[in-house]
Scaffold this active site. Structure first.
Site, PDB file in Angstrom:
ATOM      1  N   ASN A   1     -42.669 -44.984 -12.816  1.00 38.43           N
ATOM      2  CA  ASN A   1     -41.322 -44.734 -12.332  1.00 38.43           C
ATOM      3  C   ASN A   1     -40.630 -46.092 -12.292  1.00 38.43           C
ATOM      4  OD1 ASN A   1     -39.138 -43.345 -11.395  1.00 38.43           O
ATOM      5  ND2 ASN A   1     -39.929 -43.067  -9.320  1.00 38.43           N
TER       6      ASN A   1
ATOM      7  N   ARG B   1     -48.476 -42.035 -13.728  1.00 40.32           N
ATOM      8  CA  ARG B   1     -47.154 -42.001 -14.348  1.00 40.32           C
ATOM      9  C   ARG B   1     -46.431 -43.281 -13.967  1.00 40.32           C
ATOM     10  NH1 ARG B   1     -42.853 -39.992 -10.553  1.00 40.32           N
ATOM     11  NH2 ARG B   1     -41.584 -39.666 -12.393  1.00 40.32           N
TER      12      ARG B   1
ATOM     13  N   LYS C   1     -30.493 -44.548  -8.331  1.00 38.06           N
ATOM     14  CA  LYS C   1     -31.338 -45.735  -8.401  1.00 38.06           C
ATOM     15  C   LYS C   1     -30.631 -46.964  -7.822  1.00 38.06           C
ATOM     16  CE  LYS C   1     -34.300 -43.962 -12.073  1.00 38.06           C
ATOM     17  NZ  LYS C   1     -35.633 -43.955 -11.462  1.00 38.06           N
TER      18      LYS C   1
ATOM     19  N   TYR D   1     -35.232 -38.018 -16.611  1.00 36.38           N
ATOM     20  CA  TYR D   1     -36.176 -37.850 -15.514  1.00 36.38           C
ATOM     21  C   TYR D   1     -37.192 -36.778 -15.883  1.00 36.38           C
ATOM     22  CZ  TYR D   1     -38.071 -37.774 -10.917  1.00 36.38           C
ATOM     23  OH  TYR D   1     -38.944 -37.894  -9.877  1.00 36.38           O
TER      24      TYR D   1
ATOM     25  N   HIS E   1     -39.490 -35.278  -0.639  1.00 41.06           N
ATOM     26  CA  HIS E   1     -38.767 -35.472  -1.898  1.00 41.06           C
ATOM     27  C   HIS E   1     -37.314 -35.040  -1.826  1.00 41.06           C
ATOM     28  CE1 HIS E   1     -42.658 -35.854  -4.146  1.00 41.06           C
ATOM     29  NE2 HIS E   1     -41.927 -36.832  -4.628  1.00 41.06           N
TER      30      HIS E   1
END
Ligand code: FES
Lengths: 320, 355
Positions: free
Chosen positions: B225, B223, B317, B37, B193
């Site tokens: 993810n 970015r 996840k 991460y 978050h």
């Protein structure tokens, strides 16, 4: 590359306003439209002054939605390090210059029911753009502007003329003063106060508003900090493995740039936090001048903001 | 190139498919054989021709069907689109950014004609031809953010910037990977978050916030993810977990290649000029395992990444239970050969599967 994106511009007007202040108008060299911006934004103007590159921030004062040109107003500072003198003495209509994209560190809080602006001297400029912006949406605002004298009151006449009910001008030489406490007490709930001007004025507005129990979120300020000259000093840059000399009339940031170090920055005025640098070792005293670090950080000797702060002493080693 | 738009569904019978073109340009998120991460931000200024990085707002073969799916979600749950009152100007900023970008980047699909504040917007794929007054909400059928994001793929969070903090004060969120706008609206960066594991220890979020606060006009960032989704379901929202969570139990060795999808988010960040807010478009790309396995490099790598992923990340996840099943399937596509660095398929240079 450090700093914001660049724009190539041509100076299309140089307009002296009074004994101290001159206005400059910039248009894109290639004739394209300039980016819109938000009121309160500044641009960093690059000046090629002999062998020195100066990078000075100036508030954009034009209508943020007018993409044909940007305007700034520069107050001549005879005791300063020369940026404003360069603008006043060297820059002519037709010159090409490089400026940065707009960067806003003093934006309106759009939740505000009312915007109360308090300006001192050249601190009027960001408010001019904010007033343009608010006028597009019938925003609720009021301006209290204090200047030295009628002769030096840049834009005072224009403002009083176009917004007679919202503009209040105070002339020092006529002993006129903003009745701040009374003014703050009379504001409707949800008002935000914004102050831009000399440090004394900012402190006065902040402390008065706090004493009147205004929430910190509703108090906004922008101080024009220019790096101050000071005694030359030496610094060691650990990463680039260089020892450099900071001259009397340059900032630590400028000295690093002169030596080819690509140090990050945005505002160059001690406000944005971008240039924050870790101190690895020191023996001596810091002359902290920024608004970014808090008192504890200043006292800790662990960090410095090279755009405005200096050092006096034997050794200074930085993480650059 | 002219894009052939698919007619497909992201629910019910799940007719969603990727063409070979879409597979080739899928933003595979692993640049090496392991995953850690990180914030991994880079400038968003184009990329290889035809890649999802090339344009400011990528348009692909799923555009028309994704917009239909969004309309369905909004019909059932209008709170997926919210904008606090002070965010209207940011909505206009976003409308301007998307219209200008798309009309410049895809002139055959979108047209924008501006005469002062009188704008004419033509969106050919969605058959829209609309003339309106910029900055005048009464001339649009929805607020400006809703209007334009009903015509743009991906979720959109608009973050107000105040006092060196970002606030989730507006958004259009119908294709989210398990987060809820209705829950997060009005929250600051740290509040929304909060559930990420371990991140606070790594100080990653403090640095990410600092980075985002300093994103400037003219210098957008991006970015990738990723996560996993069973079935090509766009709307994996917490509100609907009772409907989609169960699908995770329906994987079998026979159907996993078809049903299990790698879900990649291309996250971009733009400073909005008029409002000084930040917009955070989150574009979702789905690709079935069996389609990913047509690229030998991705087959090898995906197996290694999933195999070596720490348990807490696999849990976070949401696929820890299915991991053994995934590894059984993926191991068939890993012959142990080395892989080239970077995310690109490298079909010409990477050897075919040796088993
Ligand atoms: S450059 Fe902004 S604080 Fe130094």
């Amino acid at each position: 590359m450090s700093g914001a994106e660049k724009i190539q511009v041509k100076v299309t007007e140089v307009t002296p306003l009074n004994a101290l202040v001159t206005r400059f108008r910039f248009e894109a060299v290639d004739g394209s439209l300039l980016p819109t911006f938000s009121g309160g934004a500044h641009t960093v103007v690059e000046m090629q002054d002999g062998g020195i590159t100066r990078l000075n921030p100036y508030s954009l004062m034009s209508d943020p939605y007018d993409q044909s040109a940007y305007t700034i107003s520069v107050r001549r500072d005879d005791a300063g390090r020369g940026g404003s003198l360069f603008m006043h003495n060297q820059v002519k209509t037709g010159d090409e210059m490089v400026i940065s994209y707009p960067v806003n560190l003093f934006s309106l809080d759009l939740r505000a029911r009312k915007h109360l602006f308090i300006a001192g001297g050249i601190g009027i400029t960001p408010f001019l753009a904010q007033i343009h912006q608010l006028e597009h949406f019938n925003g609720h605002w009021e301006l209290h502007y204090s200047c030295r004298s009628e002769a030096l009151g840049s834009y005072a006449d224009e403002l009083s003329h176009s917004h007679p009910n919202k503009t209040h001008i105070y002339y020092d030489d006529q002993d006129q003063r903003i009745g701040l406490q009374h003014l703050l007490e009379g504001q409707p709930l949800g008002t935000h106060v914004y102050v831009c001007g000399p440090k004394g004025m900012i402190d006065w507005v902040k402390s008065t508003a706090e004493a009147e129990s205004w929430p910190a979120d509703n108090i906004h300020y922008e101080e024009f900090l220019a790096p101050q000259p000071g005694k030359p000093f030496q610094v060691k840059l650990a990463i680039s493995n260089k020892t450099i000399e900071v001259g009397e009339h340059e900032s630590l940031l400028e000295a690093m740039e002169r030596e080819g170090v690509d140090a990050p920055y945005l505002c160059r005025g001690g406000a944005c936090g971008q240039c924050e640098t870790r101190v690895i070792d020191y023996q001596g005293n810091f002359i902290h001048r920024d608004h970014w670090l808090d008192d504890n950080e200043h006292a800790s000797g662990e960090k410095i903001m090279p755009c405005v702060s200096r050092f006096e002493g034997k050794t200074l080693v930085l993480d650059h | 190139m002219t894009i052939q738009f698919n007619d497909e569904s992201f629910r019910g019978d799940y007719t969603f498919r990727n063409s070979d073109w879409a597979i080739q340009r899928f933003p595979f998120p692993f640049h090496e054989d392991s995953y850690m991460y990180s914030v991994n931000m880079e400038q968003h200024r184009g990329g290889p021709k035809g890649s999802v990085y090339e344009q400011r707002f990528d348009v692909d073969e799923h555009y028309v069907s994704e917009m239909k799916d969004r309309a369905l979600v909004l019909d059932q749950d209008p709170l997926r689109c919210q904008s606090l009152p002070h965010m209207t100007l940011a909505g206009w900023d976003l409308l301007e950014l998307i219209m200008v970008s798309k009309s410049e980047d895809y002139p055959d699909l979108f047209e924008l004609n501006r005469d002062g504040n009188r704008w004419r917007w033509v969106n050919k794929p969605l058959r829209i031809d609309h003339t309106f007054t910029f900055l005048d909400e009464t001339t649009l059928p929805y607020g400006p953010m809703e209007y334009i994001t009903r015509q743009a793929q991906g979720d959109f969070a608009i973050l107000d910037q105040r006092d060196d903090m970002l606030w989730m004060d507006a958004g259009m969120v119908t294709t989210q990977a398990d987060w809820s706008l209705d829950f997060d609206i009005g929250m600051n960066f740290f509040e929304w978050h909060a559930p990420v594991p371990k991140a606070h220890e790594m100080g990653i979020f403090v640095r990410a916030l600092k980075f985002l606060l300093n994103i400037q006009q003219g210098a957008p960032a991006r970015r990738l993810n990723w996560t996993m989704t069973v079935n090509p379901l766009l709307d994996t929202s917490p509100e609907n977990y009772h409907k989609w969570g169960i699908q995770k139990t329906e994987l079998t060795p026979e159907n996993i290649g078809r049903k299990q999808h790698l879900r990649v988010e291309l996250q971009t960040f733009f400073r909005l000029p008029r409002s000084n807010a930040l917009v955070f478009p989150i574009r979702c790309y789905l690709c079935a395992f069996e389609d990913l396995m047509t690229v030998p490099k991705w087959g090898r790598r995906l197996h290694r990444v999933i195999r070596d992923l720490p348990d807490e990340l696999a849990t976070y996840k949401g696929f820890i239970d299915n991991r053994p099943l995934m590894l059984d399937y993926l191991s068939k596509f890993d012959d142990g050969l080395p892989t080239s660095l970077g995310i690109w398929p490298d079909r010409e240079t990477e050897p075919p599967l040796q088993k």
